[in-house]
Write an enzyme that holds these catalytic residues in place. Structure first.
Site, PDB file in Angstrom:
ATOM      1  N   ALA A  63       2.518  -1.227  -7.320  1.00 24.26           N
ATOM      2  CA  ALA A  63       4.003  -0.805  -8.384  1.00 24.26           C
ATOM      3  C   ALA A  63       5.094  -0.521  -7.175  1.00 24.26           C
ATOM      4  CB  ALA A  63       3.501   0.260  -8.773  1.00 24.26           C
ATOM      5  N   GLY A 102      -1.643  -1.747  -7.243  1.00 15.27           N
ATOM      6  CA  GLY A 102      -1.463  -2.265  -8.444  1.00 15.27           C
ATOM      7  C   GLY A 102      -1.324  -3.614  -8.001  1.00 15.27           C
ATOM      8  N   GLU A 105      -4.993  -3.662  -7.896  1.00 17.35           N
ATOM      9  CA  GLU A 105      -5.698  -3.777  -9.953  1.00 17.35           C
ATOM     10  C   GLU A 105      -5.215  -5.450 -10.529  1.00 17.35           C
ATOM     11  OE1 GLU A 105      -3.379  -0.237  -9.188  1.00 17.35           O
ATOM     12  OE2 GLU A 105      -5.315   0.326 -10.419  1.00 17.35           O
ATOM     13  N   GLU A 125      -2.521   4.908  -3.580  1.00 12.10           N
ATOM     14  CA  GLU A 125      -1.419   6.158  -4.078  1.00 12.10           C
ATOM     15  C   GLU A 125      -2.720   7.380  -4.080  1.00 12.10           C
ATOM     16  OE1 GLU A 125      -3.197   3.096  -5.158  1.00 12.10           O
ATOM     17  OE2 GLU A 125      -2.331   1.946  -6.633  1.00 12.10           O
TER      18      GLU A 125
HETATM   19  N1  T1G Z   1       7.718  -0.144  -3.834  1.00 17.22           N
HETATM   20  C1  T1G Z   1       8.979  -0.903  -3.423  1.00 17.22           C
HETATM   21  N2  T1G Z   1       9.453  -1.197  -2.256  1.00 17.22           N
HETATM   22  C2  T1G Z   1       8.743  -0.744  -1.334  1.00 17.22           C
HETATM   23  C3  T1G Z   1       6.849  -0.556  -1.572  1.00 17.22           C
HETATM   24  C4  T1G Z   1       6.605  -0.139  -3.213  1.00 17.22           C
HETATM   25  N3  T1G Z   1       5.680  -0.500  -3.475  1.00 17.22           N
HETATM   26  N4  T1G Z   1       6.219  -1.033  -0.730  1.00 17.22           N
HETATM   27  C5  T1G Z   1       7.310  -0.983  -0.365  1.00 17.22           C
HETATM   28  N5  T1G Z   1       8.459  -1.728  -0.772  1.00 17.22           N
HETATM   29  C6  T1G Z   1       9.663  -1.317   0.615  1.00 17.22           C
HETATM   30  C7  T1G Z   1      10.146  -0.691   1.779  1.00 17.22           C
HETATM   31  O1  T1G Z   1      11.055   0.663   0.891  1.00 17.22           O
HETATM   32  C8  T1G Z   1      11.010  -1.140   2.585  1.00 17.22           C
HETATM   33  O2  T1G Z   1      12.586  -1.392   1.682  1.00 17.22           O
HETATM   34  C9  T1G Z   1      10.491  -2.847   2.382  1.00 17.22           C
HETATM   35  O3  T1G Z   1       9.865  -2.540   1.589  1.00 17.22           O
HETATM   36  C10 T1G Z   1       9.858  -2.791   3.355  1.00 17.22           C
HETATM   37  O4  T1G Z   1       8.413  -2.178   3.524  1.00 17.22           O
HETATM   38  C11 T1G Z   1      -0.304   1.659 -10.618  1.00 17.22           C
HETATM   39  C12 T1G Z   1       0.509   3.927  -9.203  1.00 17.22           C
HETATM   40  C13 T1G Z   1       3.665  -3.362   1.731  1.00 17.22           C
HETATM   41  C14 T1G Z   1       2.466  -2.612   3.861  1.00 17.22           C
HETATM   42  O5  T1G Z   1       2.190   2.450  -1.699  1.00 17.22           O
HETATM   43  O6  T1G Z   1       2.025   0.005   2.504  1.00 17.22           O
HETATM   44  O7  T1G Z   1       0.402   0.222  -6.702  1.00 17.22           O
HETATM   45  O8  T1G Z   1      13.451  -0.586   3.413  1.00 17.22           O
HETATM   46  O9  T1G Z   1       8.862  -1.075   5.881  1.00 17.22           O
HETATM   47  O10 T1G Z   1       5.876  -2.363   7.570  1.00 17.22           O
HETATM   48  O11 T1G Z   1      -2.102   1.953  -9.162  1.00 17.22           O
HETATM   49  O12 T1G Z   1       5.816  -1.521   2.721  1.00 17.22           O
HETATM   50  O13 T1G Z   1      13.126  -2.361   3.562  1.00 17.22           O
HETATM   51  O14 T1G Z   1      15.016  -1.394   1.292  1.00 17.22           O
HETATM   52  O15 T1G Z   1       6.942  -0.565   4.858  1.00 17.22           O
HETATM   53  O16 T1G Z   1       5.943  -5.018   6.605  1.00 17.22           O
HETATM   54  C15 T1G Z   1       1.586   1.673  -3.713  1.00 17.22           C
HETATM   55  C16 T1G Z   1       3.550   1.000   0.074  1.00 17.22           C
HETATM   56  C17 T1G Z   1       1.843   1.728  -4.802  1.00 17.22           C
HETATM   57  C18 T1G Z   1       2.198   0.268  -0.863  1.00 17.22           C
HETATM   58  C19 T1G Z   1       4.439  -3.123   4.037  1.00 17.22           C
HETATM   59  N6  T1G Z   1       1.052   0.249  -3.750  1.00 17.22           N
HETATM   60  N7  T1G Z   1       3.761   0.061   0.815  1.00 17.22           N
HETATM   61  O17 T1G Z   1       4.409  -2.805   5.252  1.00 17.22           O
HETATM   62  O18 T1G Z   1       7.106  -3.230   5.672  1.00 17.22           O
HETATM   63  S1  T1G Z   1       1.170   2.832  -6.162  1.00 17.22           S
HETATM   64  C20 T1G Z   1       2.143   1.309  -1.504  1.00 17.22           C
HETATM   65  C21 T1G Z   1       3.352   0.063   1.810  1.00 17.22           C
HETATM   66  C22 T1G Z   1       0.722   1.769  -7.722  1.00 17.22           C
HETATM   67  C23 T1G Z   1      -0.379   1.379  -9.502  1.00 17.22           C
HETATM   68  C24 T1G Z   1       0.442   2.197  -8.756  1.00 17.22           C
HETATM   69  C25 T1G Z   1       4.060  -0.944   2.873  1.00 17.22           C
HETATM   70  C26 T1G Z   1       3.450  -2.450   3.389  1.00 17.22           C
HETATM   71  P1  T1G Z   1      13.584  -1.443   2.928  1.00 17.22           P
HETATM   72  P2  T1G Z   1       7.813  -1.896   4.901  1.00 17.22           P
HETATM   73  P3  T1G Z   1       6.299  -3.328   6.458  1.00 17.22           P
END
Ligand code: T1G
Length: 692
Positions: A63, A102, A105, A125
């Site tokens: 998400a 997501g 998912e 999450e």
């Molecule tokens: N949403 C928005 N922005 C995101 C994002 C996300 N989920 N994940 C990363 N970014 C942005 C981050 O802020 C940065 O921005 C850029 O992408 C690069 O990230 C319904 C509730 C995928 C392994 O928790 O673990 O799904 O600084 O520097 O080292 O159940 O990002 O460039 O402007 O980290 O290559 C669950 C979170 C969400 C994954 C990539 N997902 N992301 O790592 O790059 S909740 C997460 C990561 C959800 C559902 C629900 C990592 C990565 P900027 P980065 P990276």
């Protein structure tokens, strides 16, 4: 704006491609585009099967975290996934990179999953204070078993497709995921439609799940997200699928709106924002770094050298004598040996890392390094001498960094004829463990040198934060405000254990006095003596009495029982009373709430000054420093985020009280704090405005 989801039909297969850089987060446009493409594929009689793929370095990172807390825009992710799942044509996910939250998912709504061996699949999450909210808690258990599914979501750590093996999570592992997914889709289209995960029956034994649930609940007792995961997965045994989804949904809504989750989301975004260097001329590039040198093989220098070796960067560790060098190498080899014994490092990896560290005597050995980190004794004269020599030894373009904690980086830079190459790289002890790296930008540091240091920090798996030059930089400057208050609280009537407890109850692993006892009271005492500081009279008196902390079995506490457990010591209480008497301090019972406010609010005040002066570019940078270098509890988001949560007017009012009561002008609220409080502003809003 172009639709982030495109669709092409070839050989009867519709390939839906998500293209939403940087990580294909499932924002409103992606959800809408995916919904339209799925419906179109369903309605198109020429389409026999569907493949969902994505562009860029990840599959789908989940998400869009930046949409949380904003009014929802339809379609919701559960609706999109339900649409995928109810297609009467097979849908295959082609997972070439990270499929998280997501993202996984969505893949669980498909009939089958093909993944590249290194692709990471996970439900992280819990790290954001929530639980999977788009069916993950119901579909994953039915696909791979409730116990392993719970483990994946409760630990929040992704697994690679290769590691997932034959758990059932992935149907096929292939390098060319798209080709493999298309082939699989065609095969499925020729046969009866397979059951999607929601209709599978692989929950496994209830006892196995309950045993796993009990172990995970115990391990993560302080994490409400884990308890919610357990409850939701349990519903998969007890309720039909749709009712299980409702259980998940209720937990999700509750946790998402909890301050804890808001704080953890802030932590995630603040850490990433901190990596963006403020005011860097467009087109600035980091210089290539193939080799490093570290000057000084003490505890700090050795730890820093380990960082380079751990990242695969060859490093020369430099000392003034063979004897010091041998001692330093022995210490770091011992650290690696401990990791091997604990099972966190293999014997081969240890040998490889040690092989990357070359010990040498004499600064000339730094000649071929692209980045040099000086970690000699914290003394200006010595540092200047080292930098004076390094300016001619270091090759052109090499970045020369000092690991100083307090000293003036501009003054050190001025002792060379190449101040553009000089900056601070402030590691935190133990340097091979702590994530924080303060990159100190001197007045004359070149943009390229700065970009290089930040990039090196990232390669070392650190969290780099840029700080301007001032006494103590961001972290220690704020810490010194807390230290002054902690000492004053003792004189005014609090026991060391009361002060420590205020912070451990707040969520720090250790209080300041237990910490000082562990690090050695003599360390700070010598620094204060060298600088003529009288800010810690109790610690100074203890040091003068030879009470250096754990290493002498006596410090703020008495460690005579087992050397590690500190007990209150009547001698210390008497010593504090004596000093208070000499200074005419009135002693009283101090309420615990006041103790906490006295410790935290002056730090927040100093943080506001640090922002005002432009030492830190963002309030989120200050939070990132405290979260990664000082053990600030993540569930409150860091000092500045926490200040917003408390309410800035209250902090201003209390600081005025403290200044009044103590006569300490330093406790007067910073102008920025007062302005934000009066305007109804916040540090988060200030950062958002600066970013826009
Ligand atoms: N949403 C928005 N922005 C995101 C994002 C996300 N989920 N994940 C990363 N970014 C942005 C981050 O802020 C940065 O921005 C850029 O992408 C690069 O990230 C319904 C509730 C995928 C392994 O928790 O673990 O799904 O600084 O520097 O080292 O159940 O990002 O460039 O402007 O980290 O290559 C669950 C979170 C969400 C994954 C990539 N997902 N992301 O790592 O790059 S909740 C997460 C990561 C959800 C559902 C629900 C990592 C990565 P900027 P980065 P990276």
């Amino acid at each position: 704006m172009a639709d982030p989801v495109s669709s092409t039909v070839e050989d009867g297969i519709a390939v839906l491609r998500i293209d939403n850089p940087p990580v294909n987060a499932l924002g409103a446009a992606v959800r809408g585009g995916l919904m339209r493409a799925v419906e179109a594929a369903g309605a198109d009689p020429s389409v026999r099967a569907v493949v969902i793929a994505a562009e860029g370095r990840t599959f789908i990172a989940g998400a869009d975290i930046t949409e949380f807390g904003k009014p929802p825009i339809p379609p919701t992710l559960p609706e999109v996934i339900a649409a995928i799942e109810s297609l009467s044509k097979p849908v295959v996910a082609a997972i070439h990179g990270a499929a998280l939250g997501g993202g996984l998912e969505v893949a669980l709504g498909c009939h089958a999953r093909v993944a590249a061996p290194a692709a990471k699949l996970g439900l992280p999450e819990v790290n954001l204070g929530i639980l999977p909210g788009a069916g993950g808690t119901q579909r994953l258990p039915r696909l791979i078993g409730a116990a392993p599914a719970l483990r994946i979501m409760a630990e929040g750590k992704p697994v690679t497709a290769a590691e997932a093996g034959d758990t059932g999570l992935v149907d096929e592992v292939a390098e060319d995921v798209l080709a493999a997914a298309r082939a699989l889709a065609l095969r499925l289209a020729d046969n009866a439609l397979p059951a999607p995960p929601r209709d599978r029956t692989n929950l496994g034994a209830r006892e196995a799940f309950e045993a796993e649930a009990a172990a995970l609940t115990k391990r993560h007792a302080d994490n409400p997200s884990v308890a919610a995961c357990v409850d939701a997965v349990r519903a998969a045994f007890e309720k039909p699928f749709e009712e299980g989804l409702a259980v998940e949904r209720a937990h999700f809504a509750r946790l998402r709106d909890d301050p804890r989750s808001k704080a953890l989301r802030h932590v995630f975004l603040a850490e990433r924002a901190a990596a963006r260097i403020p005011n860097l001329p467009k087109g600035t590039r980091a210089r290539p770094v193939a080799r490093a040198a570290v000057i000084g093989a003490g505890t700090m220098g050795g730890g820093i050298a380990m960082n380079f070796a751990n990242a695969g960067i060859p490093v020369t560790l430099i000392e003034t004598s063979e004897e010091n060098l041998a001692r330093g190498i022995e210490r770091l080899a011992g650290n690696y040996a401990t990791s091997v014994k604990r099972g966190s490092l293999t014997e081969e990896a240890k040998a490889k890392r040690l092989g990357l560290i070359e010990g040498r005597v004499g600064l000339e050995a730094a000649a071929d390094a692209d980045v040099i980190v000086e970690a000699v004794f914290e003394e200006m004269g010595l540092k200047k001498e080292v930098f004076g020599k390094l300016q001619s030894v270091a090759k052109p373009g090499a970045v020369i960094a000092t690991n100083t904690s307090y000293l003036d980086v501009d003054e050190i830079a001025a002792s060379t004829d190449r101040p553009g190459d000089v900056l601070g790289m402030h590691f935190f002890s133990p340097a091979n463990v702590m994530k924080l790296l303060e990159v100190v930008r001197g007045e004359r540091t070149s943009p390229e040198a700065l970009a290089t240091a930040v990039e090196v920090g990232r390669r070392l798996a650190k969290v780099p934060v840029v700080s301007g030059v001032c006494y103590g930089f961001i972290g220690n400057r704020m810490l010194s405000r807390r230290t002054i208050q902690a000492e004053r609280l003792l004189l005014e009537g609090a026991a060391p254990s009361q002060v420590d407890k205020a912070l451990t109850d707040f969520g720090f692993r250790m209080g300041p006095f237990a910490m000082t006892d562990l690090a050695g009271i003599d360390v700070g005492w010598r620094v204060r003596q060298a600088m003529g500081l009288k800010t810690a009279p109790v610690a100074d008196a203890l040091a003068e009495a030879g009470r250096y902390g754990q290493k002498t079995k006596r410090g703020f506490y008495d460690y005579s029982a087992d050397g590690r457990t500190g007990a209150p010591d009547p001698e210390v209480a008497a010593l504090i009373e004596r000093i208070a008497g000499e200074r005419g301090v009135t002693r009283r019972e101090i309420p615990q709430e006041e103790v906490l406010e006295r410790l935290l609010f002056p730090m927040i005040n100093e943080g506001a000054r640090i922002l005002e002066e432009g030492i830190a570019a963002r309030a989120g940078d200050i939070d990132t420093v405290w979260l990664n270098g000082y053990g600030w509890p993540a569930r409150t988001g860091g000092p500045m985020f926490h200040a917003d949560a408390i309410g800035l007017p209250r902090i201003v009012a209390r600081l005025r009280d403290f200044a009044e009561a103590s006569g300490d002008e330093n406790l007067r609220p910073a102008a920025l704090l007062v302005r934000l409080a009066e305007e109804g502003g916040s540090f988060v809003a200030l950062d958002a405005r600066a970013a826009a």
